[in-house]
Design a protein around this motif. Structure first.
Motif, PDB file in Angstrom:
ATOM      1  N   GLN A 100     -18.020   3.937  -9.342  1.00  0.00           N
ATOM      2  CA  GLN A 100     -19.078   4.680  -8.689  1.00  0.00           C
ATOM      3  C   GLN A 100     -19.232   4.230  -7.244  1.00  0.00           C
ATOM      4  OE1 GLN A 100     -19.677   2.748 -11.484  1.00  0.00           O
ATOM      5  NE2 GLN A 100     -19.458   4.351 -12.983  1.00  0.00           N
ATOM      6  N   CYS A 101     -19.464   5.214  -6.383  1.00  0.00           N
ATOM      7  CA  CYS A 101     -19.732   4.915  -4.983  1.00  0.00           C
ATOM      8  C   CYS A 101     -21.057   5.540  -4.586  1.00  0.00           C
ATOM      9  CB  CYS A 101     -18.634   5.473  -4.083  1.00  0.00           C
ATOM     10  SG  CYS A 101     -17.041   4.656  -4.311  1.00  0.00           S
ATOM     11  N   GLU A 102     -21.823   4.808  -3.813  1.00  0.00           N
ATOM     12  CA  GLU A 102     -23.122   5.279  -3.352  1.00  0.00           C
ATOM     13  C   GLU A 102     -22.972   6.640  -2.659  1.00  0.00           C
ATOM     14  OE1 GLU A 102     -26.429   3.886  -0.036  1.00  0.00           O
ATOM     15  OE2 GLU A 102     -24.833   2.519  -0.605  1.00  0.00           O
ATOM     16  N   GLY A 103     -23.798   7.597  -3.066  1.00  0.00           N
ATOM     17  CA  GLY A 103     -23.802   8.917  -2.449  1.00  0.00           C
ATOM     18  C   GLY A 103     -22.759   9.881  -2.986  1.00  0.00           C
ATOM     19  N   ALA A 104     -21.851   9.407  -3.823  1.00  0.00           N
ATOM     20  CA  ALA A 104     -20.808  10.276  -4.381  1.00  0.00           C
ATOM     21  C   ALA A 104     -21.201  10.696  -5.803  1.00  0.00           C
ATOM     22  CB  ALA A 104     -19.461   9.558  -4.407  1.00  0.00           C
ATOM     23  N   VAL A 105     -20.684  11.825  -6.238  1.00  0.00           N
ATOM     24  CA  VAL A 105     -20.957  12.313  -7.583  1.00  0.00           C
ATOM     25  C   VAL A 105     -20.186  11.455  -8.591  1.00  0.00           C
ATOM     26  CG1 VAL A 105     -20.687  14.250  -9.182  1.00  0.00           C
ATOM     27  CG2 VAL A 105     -21.405  14.659  -6.816  1.00  0.00           C
ATOM     28  N   THR A 106     -20.889  10.960  -9.605  1.00  0.00           N
ATOM     29  CA  THR A 106     -20.278  10.183 -10.679  1.00  0.00           C
ATOM     30  C   THR A 106     -20.275  11.041 -11.938  1.00  0.00           C
ATOM     31  OG1 THR A 106     -21.080   8.108  -9.736  1.00  0.00           O
ATOM     32  CG2 THR A 106     -20.451   8.081 -12.062  1.00  0.00           C
ATOM     33  N   ASN A 107     -19.120  11.223 -12.535  1.00  0.00           N
ATOM     34  CA  ASN A 107     -18.985  12.026 -13.756  1.00  0.00           C
ATOM     35  C   ASN A 107     -18.897  11.097 -14.960  1.00  0.00           C
ATOM     36  OD1 ASN A 107     -18.824  14.619 -12.457  1.00  0.00           O
ATOM     37  ND2 ASN A 107     -16.825  13.965 -11.720  1.00  0.00           N
ATOM     38  N   THR A 143     -28.079   7.117  -5.174  1.00  0.00           N
ATOM     39  CA  THR A 143     -28.444   7.098  -3.758  1.00  0.00           C
ATOM     40  C   THR A 143     -28.530   5.684  -3.197  1.00  0.00           C
ATOM     41  OG1 THR A 143     -30.791   7.177  -4.324  1.00  0.00           O
ATOM     42  CG2 THR A 143     -29.673   9.289  -3.943  1.00  0.00           C
ATOM     43  N   ALA A 144     -28.275   4.706  -4.030  1.00  0.00           N
ATOM     44  CA  ALA A 144     -28.291   3.308  -3.594  1.00  0.00           C
ATOM     45  C   ALA A 144     -27.156   2.583  -4.303  1.00  0.00           C
ATOM     46  CB  ALA A 144     -29.626   2.661  -3.923  1.00  0.00           C
ATOM     47  N   SER A 145     -26.720   1.501  -3.699  1.00  0.00           N
ATOM     48  CA  SER A 145     -25.686   0.687  -4.327  1.00  0.00           C
ATOM     49  C   SER A 145     -26.346  -0.398  -5.164  1.00  0.00           C
ATOM     50  CB  SER A 145     -24.789   0.058  -3.259  1.00  0.00           C
ATOM     51  OG  SER A 145     -25.556  -0.787  -2.416  1.00  0.00           O
ATOM     52  N   VAL A 173     -21.372   2.404   0.489  1.00  0.00           N
ATOM     53  CA  VAL A 173     -20.487   3.155   1.378  1.00  0.00           C
ATOM     54  C   VAL A 173     -19.954   2.164   2.407  1.00  0.00           C
ATOM     55  CG1 VAL A 173     -20.383   4.996   3.106  1.00  0.00           C
ATOM     56  CG2 VAL A 173     -21.789   5.278   1.054  1.00  0.00           C
ATOM     57  N   PRO A 174     -18.633   2.133   2.609  1.00  0.00           N
ATOM     58  CA  PRO A 174     -18.104   1.156   3.571  1.00  0.00           C
ATOM     59  C   PRO A 174     -18.573   1.491   4.994  1.00  0.00           C
ATOM     60  CG  PRO A 174     -16.349   2.552   2.707  1.00  0.00           C
ATOM     61  CD  PRO A 174     -17.604   2.928   2.008  1.00  0.00           C
ATOM     62  N   ASP A 175     -18.817   0.438   5.768  1.00  0.00           N
ATOM     63  CA  ASP A 175     -19.168   0.600   7.175  1.00  0.00           C
ATOM     64  C   ASP A 175     -17.888   0.604   7.981  1.00  0.00           C
ATOM     65  OD1 ASP A 175     -21.874   0.911   7.623  1.00  0.00           O
ATOM     66  OD2 ASP A 175     -22.283  -1.258   7.561  1.00  0.00           O
TER      67      ASP A 175
END
Length: 186
Positions: A100-107, A143-145, A173-175
C-alpha cells in the motif's frame, strides 16, 4: 389344615409420556444450544441429571447427543428421547492486499473459504477510522502513511462468522529531492 383360595389380581402397567424436544438442533461452532422438553410433568436429562424442562448446552464444537426422559404425575417414565446437536461449518476468513502507498488505491482480495454453504456477507474495517466496506473485494485509499490493522469478518448463510485481522503498513509518498546546477558549455 389350611386352605387357600386362588386370587387373581390384574396389574395395569402404565408408561409415562414420551418427551417432545424443541430447540436449537444446529448451531454455529462454540455457541450454546437451548433445548426445551415437553409432554411430561418432570424430566431427567443425560447431562448432570438435570431435571428442568429447559437445558442449555454450552460451547458446541462437534456433534453432541443428549437424552431426556419425561415422567408423568405418578412418576412413571416414558421412553428415552435422543437428540443430536450438530454444529454448522464455520467459514474461514482470509484476505490479501498488495503493498500500500499513501494516496493510492489499495485493492483487497477476499480469499475466505467455506466447504458447505455460502458466504453471504463481508464486513471490512480498514483500520484508519474512515469506515469500512461490505463489498467482497473492496478498494480503499489511505490518506496517511503508517501501520494499520485491517479486519475482515465474513458471515455464512447459516449465520456463522469468522474474523481475520492483519497488520499492514502504508508507505509514504516518496519526496523527490534534487538539485541541479546551471552549467553552460562553451
Amino acid at each position: 389344615g389350611c386352605s387357600s383360595d386362588e386370587v387373581f389380581v390384574t396389574v395395569n402397567v402404565t408408561f409415562g409420556p414420551p418427551a417432545q424436544v424443541a430447540g436449537d438442533f444446529t448451531v454455529c461452532p462454540g455457541e450454546a444450544a437451548v433445548l426445551q422438553a415437553s409432554g411430561g410433568d418432570t424430566y431427567l436429562w443425560s447431562l448432570n441429571n438435570f431435571t428442568n424442562p429447559s437445558i442449555t448446552i454450552p460451547n458446541i464444537t462437534n456433534d453432541t447427543t443428549v437424552w431426556v426422559i419425561a415422567y408423568d404425575a405418578n412418576g412413571c417414565p416414558g421412553d428415552t428421547t435422543f437428540v443430536t446437536i450438530n454444529p454448522w461449518e464455520e467459514p474461514q476468513a482470509n484476505f490479501t492486499s498488495p503493498t500500500q502507498c499513501e494516496g493510492a488505491v489499495t485493492n483487497f482480495s477476499d480469499n475466505s473459504t467455506l466447504t458447505e454453504g455460502t458466504i453471504v456477507a463481508w464486513e471490512w474495517d480498514f483500520g484508519d477510522g474512515s469506515g469500512g466496506s461490505t463489498n467482497q473485494n473492496p478498494s480503499h485509499t489511505y490518506t496517511a502513511s503508517g501501520p494499520f490493522t485491517v479486519t475482515l469478518t465474513v458471515t455464512s448463510s447459516t449465520g456463522c462468522q469468522s474474523t481475520m485481522t492483519q497488520n499492514i503498513v502504508v508507505e509514504p509518498v516518496p519526496d523527490a529531492d534534487f538539485t541541479f546546477a546551471n552549467v553552460c558549455e562553451g
